[in-house]
Motif scaffolding. Sequence first.
Motif, PDB file in Angstrom:
ATOM      1  N   ALA A  48       0.789  -1.273   0.164  1.00 27.06           N
ATOM      2  CA  ALA A  48      -0.439  -0.255  -0.230  1.00 27.06           C
ATOM      3  C   ALA A  48       1.187   1.422   0.287  1.00 27.06           C
ATOM      4  N   ASP A  49       0.140   2.230  -0.115  1.00 30.54           N
ATOM      5  CA  ASP A  49       1.248   3.557  -0.689  1.00 30.54           C
ATOM      6  C   ASP A  49       1.618   3.680   0.742  1.00 30.54           C
ATOM      7  N   ASN A  50       1.448   3.990   2.232  1.00 32.73           N
ATOM      8  CA  ASN A  50       1.762   3.845   3.215  1.00 32.73           C
ATOM      9  C   ASN A  50       3.131   2.554   3.641  1.00 32.73           C
ATOM     10  N   ALA A  51       3.006   1.954   3.288  1.00 32.19           N
ATOM     11  CA  ALA A  51       3.681   0.638   3.622  1.00 32.19           C
ATOM     12  C   ALA A  51       5.355   1.236   3.194  1.00 32.19           C
ATOM     13  N   SER A  52       5.650   2.077   3.029  1.00 35.17           N
ATOM     14  CA  SER A  52       6.866   2.326   3.223  1.00 35.17           C
ATOM     15  C   SER A  52       7.207   3.422   5.023  1.00 35.17           C
ATOM     16  N   ASN A  53       5.809   3.551   5.585  1.00 39.80           N
ATOM     17  CA  ASN A  53       6.443   4.454   6.501  1.00 39.80           C
ATOM     18  C   ASN A  53       6.067   3.179   8.098  1.00 39.80           C
ATOM     19  N   LEU A  54       6.019   2.081   7.452  1.00 37.22           N
ATOM     20  CA  LEU A  54       5.559   1.248   8.080  1.00 37.22           C
ATOM     21  C   LEU A  54       7.272   0.921   9.279  1.00 37.22           C
ATOM     22  N   SER A  55       6.739   0.197  10.662  1.00 40.16           N
ATOM     23  CA  SER A  55       7.972   0.102  11.128  1.00 40.16           C
ATOM     24  C   SER A  55       7.393  -1.215  11.621  1.00 40.16           C
ATOM     25  N   GLY A  56       8.047  -2.419  13.005  1.00 40.02           N
ATOM     26  CA  GLY A  56       7.694  -3.283  14.205  1.00 40.02           C
ATOM     27  C   GLY A  56       8.548  -4.478  13.608  1.00 40.02           C
ATOM     28  N   THR A  57       7.962  -5.096  13.466  1.00 44.67           N
ATOM     29  CA  THR A  57       8.530  -6.806  14.181  1.00 44.67           C
ATOM     30  C   THR A  57       8.246  -7.662  14.172  1.00 44.67           C
ATOM     31  N   ILE A  58       8.047  -8.684  12.913  1.00 48.20           N
ATOM     32  CA  ILE A  58       7.273  -9.112  12.259  1.00 48.20           C
ATOM     33  C   ILE A  58       7.974 -10.038  12.641  1.00 48.20           C
ATOM     34  N   LYS A  59       7.075 -11.549  13.534  1.00 46.46           N
ATOM     35  CA  LYS A  59       7.804 -13.070  14.021  1.00 46.46           C
ATOM     36  C   LYS A  59       7.636 -14.095  13.111  1.00 46.46           C
ATOM     37  N   VAL A  60       7.992 -14.691  12.407  1.00 43.49           N
ATOM     38  CA  VAL A  60       7.491 -15.832  11.475  1.00 43.49           C
ATOM     39  C   VAL A  60       8.570 -16.984  12.357  1.00 43.49           C
ATOM     40  N   ASP A  61       7.881 -18.533  12.352  1.00 44.34           N
ATOM     41  CA  ASP A  61       8.581 -19.602  12.653  1.00 44.34           C
ATOM     42  C   ASP A  61       8.196 -20.518  12.248  1.00 44.34           C
ATOM     43  N   GLY A  62       8.999 -22.234  12.033  1.00 42.62           N
ATOM     44  CA  GLY A  62       7.804 -23.638  11.174  1.00 42.62           C
ATOM     45  C   GLY A  62       8.640 -24.096  10.597  1.00 42.62           C
ATOM     46  N   SER A  63       7.263 -24.550   9.422  1.00 43.84           N
ATOM     47  CA  SER A  63       8.536 -25.312   8.246  1.00 43.84           C
ATOM     48  C   SER A  63       9.432 -25.288   8.337  1.00 43.84           C
ATOM     49  N   SER A  64      10.648 -26.080   7.668  1.00 43.58           N
ATOM     50  CA  SER A  64      11.446 -25.817   6.893  1.00 43.58           C
ATOM     51  C   SER A  64      11.421 -25.528   5.636  1.00 43.58           C
ATOM     52  N   THR A  65      10.565 -26.576   5.397  1.00 44.15           N
ATOM     53  CA  THR A  65       9.902 -26.715   3.851  1.00 44.15           C
ATOM     54  C   THR A  65       8.927 -25.631   3.141  1.00 44.15           C
ATOM     55  N   VAL A  66       8.812 -24.832   4.008  1.00 36.99           N
ATOM     56  CA  VAL A  66       7.689 -22.803   4.128  1.00 36.99           C
ATOM     57  C   VAL A  66       8.556 -22.204   3.963  1.00 36.99           C
ATOM     58  N   PHE A  67       9.596 -22.114   4.417  1.00 36.82           N
ATOM     59  CA  PHE A  67      10.816 -20.876   5.100  1.00 36.82           C
ATOM     60  C   PHE A  67      11.855 -20.737   3.541  1.00 36.82           C
ATOM     61  N   PRO A  68      11.699 -21.042   2.550  1.00 33.44           N
ATOM     62  CA  PRO A  68      11.909 -20.749   1.403  1.00 33.44           C
ATOM     63  C   PRO A  68      11.234 -19.446   0.711  1.00 33.44           C
ATOM     64  N   ILE A  69       9.934 -20.288   1.020  1.00 30.97           N
ATOM     65  CA  ILE A  69       8.809 -19.125   0.413  1.00 30.97           C
ATOM     66  C   ILE A  69       8.473 -18.132   1.121  1.00 30.97           C
ATOM     67  N   THR A  70       8.489 -18.029   2.414  1.00 32.34           N
ATOM     68  CA  THR A  70       8.264 -16.635   3.417  1.00 32.34           C
ATOM     69  C   THR A  70       9.485 -16.592   3.632  1.00 32.34           C
ATOM     70  N   GLU A  71      10.798 -16.659   3.314  1.00 28.62           N
ATOM     71  CA  GLU A  71      11.988 -16.208   3.536  1.00 28.62           C
ATOM     72  C   GLU A  71      12.390 -15.126   2.580  1.00 28.62           C
ATOM     73  N   ALA A  72      11.637 -15.622   1.073  1.00 28.59           N
ATOM     74  CA  ALA A  72      11.725 -14.895  -0.589  1.00 28.59           C
ATOM     75  C   ALA A  72      10.864 -13.887  -0.512  1.00 28.59           C
ATOM     76  N   ALA A  73       9.528 -14.401   0.668  1.00 31.62           N
ATOM     77  CA  ALA A  73       8.288 -13.022   0.476  1.00 31.62           C
ATOM     78  C   ALA A  73       9.101 -11.311   1.629  1.00 31.62           C
ATOM     79  N   ALA A  74       9.762 -11.564   2.773  1.00 30.60           N
ATOM     80  CA  ALA A  74      10.413 -11.266   3.304  1.00 30.60           C
ATOM     81  C   ALA A  74      11.392 -10.494   3.017  1.00 30.60           C
ATOM     82  N   GLU A  75      12.151 -10.551   2.239  1.00 26.04           N
ATOM     83  CA  GLU A  75      13.376  -9.845   1.613  1.00 26.04           C
ATOM     84  C   GLU A  75      12.939  -8.742   1.339  1.00 26.04           C
ATOM     85  N   GLU A  76      11.211  -9.315  -0.272  1.00 25.42           N
ATOM     86  CA  GLU A  76      11.049  -8.386  -1.090  1.00 25.42           C
ATOM     87  C   GLU A  76      10.450  -7.525  -0.476  1.00 25.42           C
TER      88      GLU A  76
END
Length: 330
Positions: A48-76
Amino acid sequence: MKKLGSLMLVMSIAGAVLAGCGTNNAAPAPAANGSNGSSTGSEAKAPADNASNLSGTIKVDGSSTVFPITEAAAEEFQIANAGVQVTVGVSGTGGGFKKFAAGETDISNASRPIKDSEAAAAKEKGIEFVEIPVAYDGISVVVNKENSFVDKLTVDELKKIWEPDSKVKTWKDVRADWPAEEIKLYGPGTDSGTFEYFTEAVVGEAKKSRPDYTASEDDNVLVQGIAGDKNSLGYFGFAYYEENADKLKLVPIDSGDGNAVLPSFDTIKDGTYKPLARPIYIYANKASLQRAEVKEFVKFYLENAPELVKSVFYVPMTEDSYKESLAKIQ
């Protein structure tokens, strides 16, 4: 698994996000190696247009199988949101749900659906959640690259190898014309959703397996073990094979109909790779979704899932499935 993903994807998404969000001082996410060399033909949608103003920490954990997808989403996502830190841990599906039910994480990666007992544990803590299918995976059975005799395996042979009271010690115990060399087994740990799915599909009961194998919740450890052991056999998510195809040999699986099938984008998608093809998920805490940074991250994840999923060698869900999930979090 930092090296997973596609450099082309990183650049195209980065360009699209920066164009959509205007000037932003975020450094590019670490570029990943192992591109599948294909173009998705579409660019990722910016937050969203205001996304660059966002701040905070999002914590994710769990499956090593799903990890590559979530990591790619997090990096982007972090390319356009320098104020948001997305941490992605790997403790297995079961381990991830324990943390999720305790309120320690916002999102849980899962390579199987949540169990009734896990959902009840979350409910006791007042945690409500949204189940979101993100991709299809095909659990891949692999041997060492130098193995010249394993041409395929049937589900019955896999059961014979992996069942709790297995008498199989050597390859000859599987087929009489195979060498009398000791098999070295590698597989996910007991907190892994892949372990549960594989044992239920192959052995006939979830979590029932012979104990004398090298186990790890980190699939990279399994890859290294199999690649370094000539008489090895193991299993893990399809993405980990694709990223390491030069080190491993993929084994076709015969489900019992006489047709040995390799996991691939097409066979996983159309269901002919059976019984080891399955959907994989993320679970989002509803209370966490009330925070703008979490909601925008999950939206970004779903809006860009087709490209992200392909970039790390998994199979996307249908467009309608992603739309349904977006409606849930709205």
